[in-house]
Each structure stands twice: as structure tokens, then as C-alpha cells.
Scaffold this active site. Structure first.
Site, PDB file in Angstrom:
ATOM      1  N   GLY A 252      61.782  18.230 -50.004  1.00  0.00           N
ATOM      2  CA  GLY A 252      62.016  17.546 -51.276  1.00  0.00           C
ATOM      3  C   GLY A 252      63.412  16.969 -51.310  1.00  0.00           C
ATOM      4  O   GLY A 252      64.271  17.355 -50.517  1.00  0.00           O
TER       5      GLY A 252
ATOM      6  N   CYS B 126      61.791  22.662 -44.686  1.00  0.00           N
ATOM      7  CA  CYS B 126      63.017  22.018 -45.159  1.00  0.00           C
ATOM      8  C   CYS B 126      63.401  22.555 -46.541  1.00  0.00           C
ATOM      9  O   CYS B 126      63.746  23.714 -46.665  1.00  0.00           O
ATOM     10  CB  CYS B 126      62.841  20.501 -45.131  1.00  0.00           C
ATOM     11  SG  CYS B 126      64.401  19.631 -45.212  1.00  0.00           S
ATOM     12  N   TYR B 127      63.305  21.748 -47.590  1.00  0.00           N
ATOM     13  CA  TYR B 127      63.622  22.264 -48.927  1.00  0.00           C
ATOM     14  C   TYR B 127      62.765  23.497 -49.228  1.00  0.00           C
ATOM     15  O   TYR B 127      63.230  24.459 -49.855  1.00  0.00           O
ATOM     16  CB  TYR B 127      63.369  21.161 -49.965  1.00  0.00           C
ATOM     17  CG  TYR B 127      63.743  21.564 -51.369  1.00  0.00           C
ATOM     18  CD1 TYR B 127      65.067  21.578 -51.783  1.00  0.00           C
ATOM     19  CD2 TYR B 127      62.768  21.952 -52.290  1.00  0.00           C
ATOM     20  CE1 TYR B 127      65.419  21.971 -53.072  1.00  0.00           C
ATOM     21  CE2 TYR B 127      63.100  22.345 -53.576  1.00  0.00           C
ATOM     22  CZ  TYR B 127      64.436  22.346 -53.956  1.00  0.00           C
ATOM     23  OH  TYR B 127      64.779  22.729 -55.230  1.00  0.00           O
TER      24      TYR B 127
ATOM     25  N   HIS C 224      61.085  19.093 -39.831  1.00  0.00           N
ATOM     26  CA  HIS C 224      59.792  18.645 -40.365  1.00  0.00           C
ATOM     27  C   HIS C 224      58.720  18.645 -39.273  1.00  0.00           C
ATOM     28  O   HIS C 224      58.635  17.694 -38.497  1.00  0.00           O
ATOM     29  CB  HIS C 224      59.934  17.228 -40.943  1.00  0.00           C
ATOM     30  CG  HIS C 224      60.662  17.205 -42.235  1.00  0.00           C
ATOM     31  ND1 HIS C 224      60.041  17.328 -43.443  1.00  0.00           N
ATOM     32  CD2 HIS C 224      61.992  17.114 -42.511  1.00  0.00           C
ATOM     33  CE1 HIS C 224      60.932  17.305 -44.424  1.00  0.00           C
ATOM     34  NE2 HIS C 224      62.130  17.172 -43.874  1.00  0.00           N
TER      35      HIS C 224
ATOM     36  N   GLU D 100      55.670  18.074 -39.609  1.00  0.00           N
ATOM     37  CA  GLU D 100      54.576  17.138 -39.924  1.00  0.00           C
ATOM     38  C   GLU D 100      54.809  15.729 -39.400  1.00  0.00           C
ATOM     39  O   GLU D 100      53.897  14.916 -39.379  1.00  0.00           O
ATOM     40  CB  GLU D 100      54.320  17.116 -41.440  1.00  0.00           C
ATOM     41  CG  GLU D 100      55.432  16.506 -42.309  1.00  0.00           C
ATOM     42  CD  GLU D 100      56.559  17.485 -42.657  1.00  0.00           C
ATOM     43  OE1 GLU D 100      56.802  18.420 -41.874  1.00  0.00           O
ATOM     44  OE2 GLU D 100      57.214  17.287 -43.694  1.00  0.00           O
TER      45      GLU D 100
ATOM     46  N   SER E 148      33.031  -4.236 -52.789  1.00  0.00           N
ATOM     47  CA  SER E 148      34.080  -5.253 -52.694  1.00  0.00           C
ATOM     48  C   SER E 148      34.031  -5.926 -51.333  1.00  0.00           C
ATOM     49  O   SER E 148      34.710  -6.910 -51.098  1.00  0.00           O
ATOM     50  CB  SER E 148      35.436  -4.574 -52.866  1.00  0.00           C
ATOM     51  OG  SER E 148      35.685  -3.743 -51.743  1.00  0.00           O
ATOM     52  N   GLY E 149      33.240  -5.374 -50.434  1.00  0.00           N
ATOM     53  CA  GLY E 149      33.260  -5.879 -49.062  1.00  0.00           C
ATOM     54  C   GLY E 149      34.161  -5.015 -48.199  1.00  0.00           C
ATOM     55  O   GLY E 149      34.167  -5.129 -46.988  1.00  0.00           O
ATOM     56  N   GLY E 150      34.942  -4.146 -48.821  1.00  0.00           N
ATOM     57  CA  GLY E 150      35.857  -3.296 -48.079  1.00  0.00           C
ATOM     58  C   GLY E 150      35.220  -1.982 -47.652  1.00  0.00           C
ATOM     59  O   GLY E 150      34.083  -1.678 -48.020  1.00  0.00           O
ATOM     60  N   VAL E 151      35.991  -1.219 -46.882  1.00  0.00           N
ATOM     61  CA  VAL E 151      35.480   0.018 -46.298  1.00  0.00           C
ATOM     62  C   VAL E 151      35.166   1.072 -47.374  1.00  0.00           C
ATOM     63  O   VAL E 151      34.104   1.689 -47.358  1.00  0.00           O
ATOM     64  CB  VAL E 151      36.531   0.632 -45.340  1.00  0.00           C
ATOM     65  CG1 VAL E 151      35.982   1.847 -44.620  1.00  0.00           C
ATOM     66  CG2 VAL E 151      36.990  -0.396 -44.332  1.00  0.00           C
ATOM     67  N   ASP E 152      36.086   1.258 -48.326  1.00  0.00           N
ATOM     68  CA  ASP E 152      35.948   2.376 -49.266  1.00  0.00           C
ATOM     69  C   ASP E 152      34.680   2.277 -50.101  1.00  0.00           C
ATOM     70  O   ASP E 152      33.916   3.238 -50.210  1.00  0.00           O
ATOM     71  CB  ASP E 152      37.171   2.453 -50.191  1.00  0.00           C
ATOM     72  CG  ASP E 152      38.468   2.475 -49.412  1.00  0.00           C
ATOM     73  OD1 ASP E 152      38.411   2.756 -48.198  1.00  0.00           O
ATOM     74  OD2 ASP E 152      39.521   2.206 -49.999  1.00  0.00           O
ATOM     75  N   SER E 153      34.472   1.116 -50.709  1.00  0.00           N
ATOM     76  CA  SER E 153      33.287   0.999 -51.571  1.00  0.00           C
ATOM     77  C   SER E 153      32.016   1.014 -50.730  1.00  0.00           C
ATOM     78  O   SER E 153      30.984   1.542 -51.160  1.00  0.00           O
ATOM     79  CB  SER E 153      33.363  -0.262 -52.439  1.00  0.00           C
ATOM     80  OG  SER E 153      33.407  -1.416 -51.635  1.00  0.00           O
ATOM     81  N   SER E 154      32.078   0.482 -49.518  1.00  0.00           N
ATOM     82  CA  SER E 154      30.871   0.451 -48.668  1.00  0.00           C
ATOM     83  C   SER E 154      30.471   1.864 -48.256  1.00  0.00           C
ATOM     84  O   SER E 154      29.293   2.231 -48.327  1.00  0.00           O
ATOM     85  CB  SER E 154      31.113  -0.369 -47.403  1.00  0.00           C
ATOM     86  OG  SER E 154      31.547  -1.646 -47.732  1.00  0.00           O
TER      87      SER E 154
ATOM     88  N   LYS F 141      42.462   7.528 -46.124  1.00  0.00           N
ATOM     89  CA  LYS F 141      41.822   6.308 -45.619  1.00  0.00           C
ATOM     90  C   LYS F 141      41.218   6.507 -44.219  1.00  0.00           C
ATOM     91  O   LYS F 141      40.093   6.090 -43.951  1.00  0.00           O
ATOM     92  CB  LYS F 141      42.868   5.192 -45.578  1.00  0.00           C
ATOM     93  CG  LYS F 141      42.331   3.851 -45.170  1.00  0.00           C
ATOM     94  CD  LYS F 141      41.942   3.078 -46.381  1.00  0.00           C
ATOM     95  CE  LYS F 141      41.283   1.758 -46.045  1.00  0.00           C
ATOM     96  NZ  LYS F 141      40.836   1.083 -47.255  1.00  0.00           N
TER      97      LYS F 141
END
Ligand code: XMP
Length: 523
Positions: A62, A89-90, A179, A181, A233-239, A379
Site C-alpha cells: 500500500g 511490503c506494507y 513484491h 506478485e 457488443s461483438g466483444g469477447v465479454d458479452s459473447s 479478462k
């Protein structure tokens, strides 16, 4: 945010103290098959944490200093539940301070690459770092631990951080100043995996196949015998959302695709073909191109364009949903980064939801309940789910495309002619990128048609045509981005093709602005 969505899997709680890279911790854990959730530190009380029943807790980094008055700390219960805790870290400093050790301001700050000397073995370093080794990590801190609470020992140290890695093996509390990650901590992913698997005993059985099966059950339970509509929408998420929901409830799902006329070459046809012909999902394909062009006529101010498109989209979608008849639910491809409540120390609201001025944002008065099966996914996980569902690869790997479409890639007024010119240039550009094998390295690539004409010469003829700008960026989340360093030869070849093949363009430029200070789109 309630209790864990996946009760049959082990889960880890990540308490967020505002680090820029907290999401990376979650991604690393998920990559090793462990379900986890990120909660802001100030919204995690004893009751909620107990109800979540984590197998382990990670305290993130943080921006604050633990030495400041009112510095954020972890709820006491974190150290009293008899579960392993890993402070980063923090998070390490909080742990030390809260358990009776001491943190002080370091003489020299340590930022970037650093090396630790491994002094002792531990469950987290087992099989990864040997005693006596000198290992690369990524540091970013001003304060550091000065004395340890009872029960702790030093596992590794660096020049700037004498307590770079500490452990209380009995209580299973671990803390690192670096870190793990971020990729620059070379074996950080494995260290985190040792924490979740070796120390916490997670099985690592959270896979996309299990997610798919569980979500299908959940959707069935939520929706019952009712109908659902889903905007594509034609995009990945909605499809991916639509295909998953269809698998759960079959033809009680109707998809709605509003063709705004602001899509790229062949895009609408592809969406209709995939959903109607390939998946046989009931689809309303609404051709609203003329309506949108008419509404946008003469408008050149970017925010007005967005507003006009947004509100017309809602009207058209609303009419389509009425036509679909009696849906009780609306499916949306909301992702985890959209719902993570972010910690803010800058005076802003602590629970800002990052919504991307999305054209798909629908009014509350539609009175539909939401089905959002991807709320827990990042994503890249949506893409994995799409593959799991057998969706075509060229659909899944698509670059993001903004809701307002080509309208925000034509600064100034939008006309049918300009849209045609832009579509052609964009197609050539993407074709060259594919041919060069670069598509998957790039977050987004597109052409922009500038409202500027310049003089050129073709053959013996003077030309006076538009300038086309090419944009390509690398990014991990669209929040920051860098321009893609194409070879000059690639740019030259692409520019020549565009100028030769597209009537209306006689000059091509390449945009080398990063974000910030620029944005990815031009409007
Ligand atoms: P900017 O231009 O803000 O874009 O750097 C960041 C990412 O968001 C996308 N974008 C949008 N997506 N509706 C969307 O659905 C929008 O209005 C919108 N504006 C920008 C952009 O393509 C990039 O991926």
C-alpha cells in the site's frame, strides 16, 4: 461482496491496502488454481472474514507509511483465526507492528530490482530458494522492519532490508518486504504457490471447467423458468456471457445485437453468423445504422457524440427487449476488475467502481434483474472460459473495441463516407499485423481518420486527401499503455498499402503517445 461464491473450493482472502499491484496477487493465485477475493481492508470486519472462511489471508502492499498517524491496519481477527497470513511490503509492516515488532523509516529507499541472501529454509521457499542463494526480487519501499515480534525469524535479507523475508513458522505468519506478485521477482509466482499450497493446504482445484459447471448451476438456480436477454457488443465479454448462459438455460435466452453502423468491416456479419447460425441462439439483429448516423449528423464534440450514442443505444435496446417479450433478467459481461472496490487514500470515494463509460450501460428503470456470471473473472480468464466453451479462437483473442465504436476514431463530424474510408484502412492495418504475427502481442491496434486533409502526389496528379493515424498499444488492463514499437519496415509497408488501396487517404502517421499522458482512443 458477500461470502465466497465457490464454497466447494478453498479460498484465500486478499486484504487490499491500496497497492497498484494488488490485482496481480489475485491473478497469480488463480493461475495456480486457487480461488481468491480482494477486499478493501476497511470493509473487512470480523463477521465477514469469518463467514468467508479463508484458508489463508494475504495482506497487500500500500502507498501509506505505517509510521503515519491513523495508518491503516488489519482487523485483529486476521491474526487470531489460526490461519496462515502472508504480509507483502506494507502488509509485512502491518503484521510486524500489530504483533509487537517495530518498523522504522529506512535511510535509503529501495525501489526496483534488488537481491536477497537466503539465510534459512522455510515452507514458502522450499524447492525454490536454497540456503545461501542470492535471488532477484522487486522492492518498492521507504520504511522497513527494524525489530521482529516474538516468534519470528529472518529467512532472507537484502542490503536495504535486513528483514526482507521473515517467518513465524509456528503460527504460520510470513512477511516479505519485496513484491512476489510482480514478474521481476523471478520466482515470485512459485513463492505464492508455496504459500497457498504448502502452507495453507489449498488443493488448486479451481479450474475453468469447474467454474463453468458451477456457474451453469448458479444461473439455472437464479433464473428459474424465466427469460433472459443479453446485449451483444461483438466483444469477447458479452459473447462468452451469452454462450455460457445459453448452455445453462437454452432458448430462454434471447440475444440483442444493435448494429449502430459504427462497427468495423464485416463485424456485424460475424456476430450474426456466430450466434444465429453457429450457436442457434435466438437473436434480434437490429439494424439501427441510419438512426445513429442521423443522430450524429453535424456533431463534432467528443462527449456529445458519446452521449448521443449512449442514449440512442438505450432506446433501441429497450424497444428490442420489449419485442423479445417478458424477460425478467438482463445478462451482462461485467468482469472482476469492474467490481473490485478500490482503496483510495486521495479523498475520492473508497468504493469507486471503474465503469468504462460503456455504451452498454442500461437504465435502471428497465427493472430487469442482472445475471453477471463473469463477475469473478479477469479478462484473460474470460478468454480461457471462452476456449473451454469451444468458441472460435479468432473471436476469443480479439482486441477490445469501445462501445461507441468508430465514432470515437473519427475526430470531428462522422459521415458514411468517412466511416467507409476508415473501415478500409483499419482492415489493411490489422491484416498486416496478423501477417506479421504481432496481433497477440498487442493490446489494441486500430486506425484513426483525422479531419485534416493534406496535399500529396500520386502519379502525375496532385491529391488532397485525409490523414490516417495508426495506433497500437501494449497494456495489461487498458488503464496504462505504451505504444507498440513496430519496425520501420512494417510501418512503411502498411502505409504504402493504405495509401495505394484506400481512396481518400494520402498520408499515414504513427501515434507514439503512451497513456498517460494520452488515452488509447483519440476521443
Ligand atoms: P482510453 O481511450 O480511455 O481507453 O484510454 C481505455 C480502454 O477503454 C476502451 N474504451 C471504451 N470502451 N466504451 C467502451 O466499452 C467506451 O466508451 C470506451 N472508451 C474507451 C478503449 O478502447 C480502451 O480499451
Amino acid at each position: 461482496m458477500t461470502t465466497a461464491q465457490t464454497p466447494s473450493h478453498d479460498h484465500i482472502l486478499i486484504l487490499d491496502f491500496g497497492s497498484q499491484v494488488t490485482q496481480l496477487i489475485a491473478r497469480r493465485l488463480r493461475e495456480s488454481g486457487v480461488y481468491c477475493e480482494i477486499w478493501p481492508f476497511n470493509q473487512a470486519d470480523e463477521k465477514r472474514i469469518k463467514a468467508f472462511n479463508p484458508r489463508g489471508i494475504i495482506l497487500s502492499g500500500g502507498p501509506r507509511s505505517i509510521l503515519e498517524k491513523d495508518a491503516p491496519v488489519a482487523p485483529k481477527i486476521v491474526f487470531e483465526m489460526n490461519v496462515p497470513v502472508f504480509g507483502i511490503c506494507y502488509g509485512q509492516q502491518i503484521m510486524v507492528q500489530q504483533l509487537g515488532g517495530r518498523v522504522e523509516s529506512a535511510h535509503s529507499r529501495e525501489f526496483g530490482r534488488a537481491y536477497v541472501d537466503v539465510l534459512k529454509p522455510s515452507e514458502i521457499t522450499a524447492g525454490i530458494w536454497k540456503k545461501g542463494a542470492h535471488e532477484q526480487v522487486w522492492m518498492s519501499h521507504g520504511d522497513h522492519v527494524a525489530s521482529l515480534p516474538d516468534g519470528f525469524e529472518v529467512i532472507a535479507k537484502s542490503d536495504g532490508a535486513p528483514f526482507a523475508f521473515i517467518a513465524d513458522k509456528k503460527r504460520r505468519f510470513y512477511g516479505v518486504q519485496f513484491h512476489p506478485e510482480v514478474v521481476h521477482t523471478l520466482r515470485g509466482r512459485e513463492l505464492l504457490k508455496n504459500f497457498t499450497h504448502n502452507v495453507c493446504g489449498c488443493k488448486g482445484d479451481w479450474t475453468m471447467a469447474s467454474f463453468r459447471a458451477e456457474q451453469i448451476e448458479k444461473i439455472r438456480k437464479q433464473v428459474g423458468k424465466n427469460k433472459v436477454i443479453c446485449g451483444l457488443s461483438g466483444g469477447v465479454d458479452s459473447s462468452v456471457t451469452a454462450v455460457l448462459i445459453h448452455e445453462a438455460i437454452g432458448d430462454r435466452l434471447t440475444c440483442i445485437y444493435v448494429d449502430t453502423g459504427l462497427m468495423r468491416e464485416g463485424e456485424s456479419e460475424q456476430v450474426v453468423d456466430l450466434f444465429r447460425n453457429h450457436y442457434n441462439i435466438p437473436l434480434i439483429h437490429e439494424d439501427a445504422c441510419e438512426q445513429f448516423l442521423h443522430a450524429l449528423a453535424g456533431v463534432d464534440e467528443p462527449e456529445r457524440k458519446r452521449k448521443i450514442i449512449g442514449s440512442l443505444f438505450i432506446d433501441v435496446f429497450d424497444a428490442c427487449s420489449t419485442r423479445a417479450g417478458g424477460a425478467k433478467f438482463l445478462a451482462q459481461g461485467t468482469l472482476y476488475p469492474d467490481v473490485i472496490e478500490s482503496v483510495s487514500f486521495t479523498g475520492g470515494p473508497s468504493d469507486t467502481i471503474k465503469s468504462h463509460h460503456n455504451v452498454g450501460g442500461l437504465p435502471e428503470d428497465m427493472k430487469l434483474e442482472l445475471v453477471e456470471p463473469m463477475r469473478e473473472l479477469f479478462k484473460d480468464e474470460v478468454r480461457v472460459l471462452g476456449r473451454e466453451l469451444g468458441m472460435p479462437e479468432d473471436f476469443i483473442r480479439r482486441h477490445p473495441f469501445p462501445g461507441p465504436g468508430l465514432a470515437i476514431r473519427i475526430p470531428g463530424e462522422i459521415t458514411e463516407d468517412k466511416l467507409e474510408i476508415l473501415r478500409k484502412a483499419d482492415t489493411i492495418y490489422l491484416d498486416e499485423i496478423e501477417k506479421a504475427g504481432l496481433y497477440d502481442e498487442i493490446w489494441q491496434a486500430f486506425a484513426v481518420l483525422l479531419p485534416v486533409k493534406t496535399v500529396g502526389v500520386m502519379g502525375d496528379t496532385r491529391t488532397y486527401e485525409y490523414v490516417c493515424a495508426l495506433r497500437a498499444v501494449t497494456s495489461t488492463d487498458g488503464m496504462t499503455a505504451d505504444y507498440y514499437p513496430f519496425e520501420h519496415e512494417f510501418l512503411g509497408r502498411t502505409a504504402t498499402r493504405i495509401i495505394n488501396e484506400v481512396h481518400g487517404i494520402n498520408r499515414v502517421v504513427y501515434d507514439i503517445t503512451s497513456k498517460p499522458p494520452g488515452t488509447i482512443e483519440w476521443e
